[in-house]
Design an enzyme around this catalytic site. Sequence first.
Site, PDB file in Angstrom:
ATOM      1  CG  HIS A 184      -1.907  -1.061   1.253  1.00 46.09           C
ATOM      2  ND1 HIS A 184      -1.939  -2.008   2.249  1.00 46.09           N
ATOM      3  CD2 HIS A 184      -2.891  -1.395   0.392  1.00 46.09           C
ATOM      4  CE1 HIS A 184      -2.903  -2.866   2.007  1.00 46.09           C
ATOM      5  NE2 HIS A 184      -3.504  -2.519   0.882  1.00 46.09           N
ATOM      6  N   GLY A 219      -9.875  -3.549   0.971  1.00 46.42           N
ATOM      7  CA  GLY A 219     -10.145  -2.281   0.298  1.00 46.42           C
ATOM      8  C   GLY A 219      -9.752  -2.354  -1.162  1.00 46.42           C
ATOM      9  CG  PHE A 253      -3.534  -2.325  -3.414  1.00 46.55           C
ATOM     10  CD1 PHE A 253      -3.232  -1.474  -4.464  1.00 46.55           C
ATOM     11  CD2 PHE A 253      -2.697  -3.383  -3.136  1.00 46.55           C
ATOM     12  CE1 PHE A 253      -2.100  -1.674  -5.217  1.00 46.55           C
ATOM     13  CE2 PHE A 253      -1.560  -3.583  -3.879  1.00 46.55           C
ATOM     14  CZ  PHE A 253      -1.266  -2.722  -4.914  1.00 46.55           C
ATOM     15  N   GLY A 254      -6.814  -4.598  -2.260  1.00 47.50           N
ATOM     16  CA  GLY A 254      -7.056  -6.034  -2.107  1.00 47.50           C
ATOM     17  C   GLY A 254      -7.835  -6.581  -3.293  1.00 47.50           C
TER      18      GLY A 254
END
Lengths: 313, 313
Positions: free
Chosen positions: B68, B116, B118-119
Amino acid sequence: MSACKTRTTLLLNWYANPYHTPIFIAKELGFYEKEGLHLAILEPNDPSDVTEIVGLGSVDYALKAMIHTIAAKTKGFDVISIGTLLDEPPTGLISKPEAKISTFEDLKGKRVGYIGHFGKIIVDDLFAQGGLKPTDYKAVRVGMHLIEALKQDVVDTGIGFVNFQKVECEHLFNGANFLRIDELAGLGCCCFCSVMLIGNAKKIEQNSEQTHALMRATQRAAAFTTENPEEAFKILCRAKPELNTSLQQKIFMRTLPFFSRNLLNVERDWEKVGAYTRHLKVAAEDFDQSVCYTNQYIPTIPYSDQKPVGCAL
Amino acid sequence: MSACKTRTTLLLNWYANPYHTPIFIAKELGFYEKEGLHLAILEPNDPSDVTEIVGLGSVDYALKAMIHTIAAKTKGFDVISIGTLLDEPPTGLISKPEAKISTFEDLKGKRVGYIGHFGKIIVDDLFAQGGLKPTDYKAVRVGMHLIEALKQDVVDTGIGFVNFQKVECEHLFNGANFLRIDELAGLGCCCFCSVMLIGNAKKIEQNSEQTHALMRATQRAAAFTTENPEEAFKILCRAKPELNTSLQQKIFMRTLPFFSRNLLNVERDWEKVGAYTRHLKVAAEDFDQSVCYTNQYIPTIPYSDQKPVGCAL
């Protein structure tokens, strides 16, 4: 039955205890077996014997502290580190609370237990730097029996790990004082006591495939141990039932932060310990510690107990 | 009272839990205070807010995963990693035993929880590489509430740490399956999920002394946590009484192997994760991840709770 297996030997650095868990896990869960290795795990009676026995080629592999590995090399023993089992376990002078040894100055007039020849060199150097004369303290060789020596009042303090002998001392004497050697010596790390996987250099070169196999299985077991600690301790106790006590369970838990998961030799640490051995005059001024280790047998595959099931990038 | 102290803020990456122990230890034992810092520890409600808030300079410091941190930098947020709190905690897709998800193929037709934005990118990439079409699975945003989502049968599986959400799943559902993402993605390490100490780059440059102080206190607390785990957990519970349960104690124990003791940013890991973000097209082909971190604030003194009492080499 094991006709198709390669017979090989690994000599522990100490009597079997929880910090050896990855070795016993790899054995008990058949990781060595699956790699084609029939590994005999041996225990020493005197830890000072280990590097010599490896150097002479009597055993193939062993565990030994980083500083001893360098010392052995300087003595002409043909040993080499192929990886790290325990990463910088803090090492210090351990004593009962009632001995009231909480600063360097408190060591004056005390009986100090050391393990073997090399521990004596470290203790003498520490005390000399601290301004103490050889007559100001008494060094006592205790081998693997520090706690017994404290119990029998043979020594006032002695060298041990924060995750092992300090825990035993707390357990038996309801507390423990701990003076870190790396700080007394201004080392800035406890890498000198990192526990390495070592071997006989010539044999390792001859048995390159076997060494790769040993490291794959051991790394897999290090991942298993750190990712499944409760189960790992149970399996350790299956192999060594005498370890099934609350004290040993605590020693195991205290060791969890120090297991190396990737088993890598850390260059920075070898450099520091190389400088320390030169300072101690155990190694010559021009001795280069990079001959003492190699990372070529560290597995490059993911270190986990689980087989890859998906795709590669 | 705290007029002479520097007020500063640290935003956690998640609600307070045992893997934050070193931060709470440094606070509770007065390590930050002794360094002249009055540190406010903040918790997010949505972990996806963290890097943006740091980038905007609303808070001085924060915790966030390595991947992240890179993603934030590529989006133009002015963040930088100044150290590692948690080293490569294995991350995977966690599910109840009865869901029988034990290979990649078992994921077909399943509802997959992610934290979120990026996941979602990671999950979509994994599944595409595994040969699944977007219609073959359903991605569900669950934020910090994976276990609740599993309980309410909103998802069949979701992303979490081996030492945290997997332990919760085992506790609640009497077992847990775990498919490691690093292996599904062929990464060879779990460094993409290493939890970093990050900060606003401009503020860090302006407040260099304060950042040195923060890192000294945090490193001291990381040493305390790993060397005195039982005591550390007790102190954590003093700060956060709701963590005083056997489940949280187990999460703490499972986290012990993953605490970074020296807090160093590991170059090898940044390189791997840099390559992964370029592969995911989160970063441009020519993006150099070395702008994302610095080790200049890592203390060079021994990292221990004990003050040096002896001599320096």
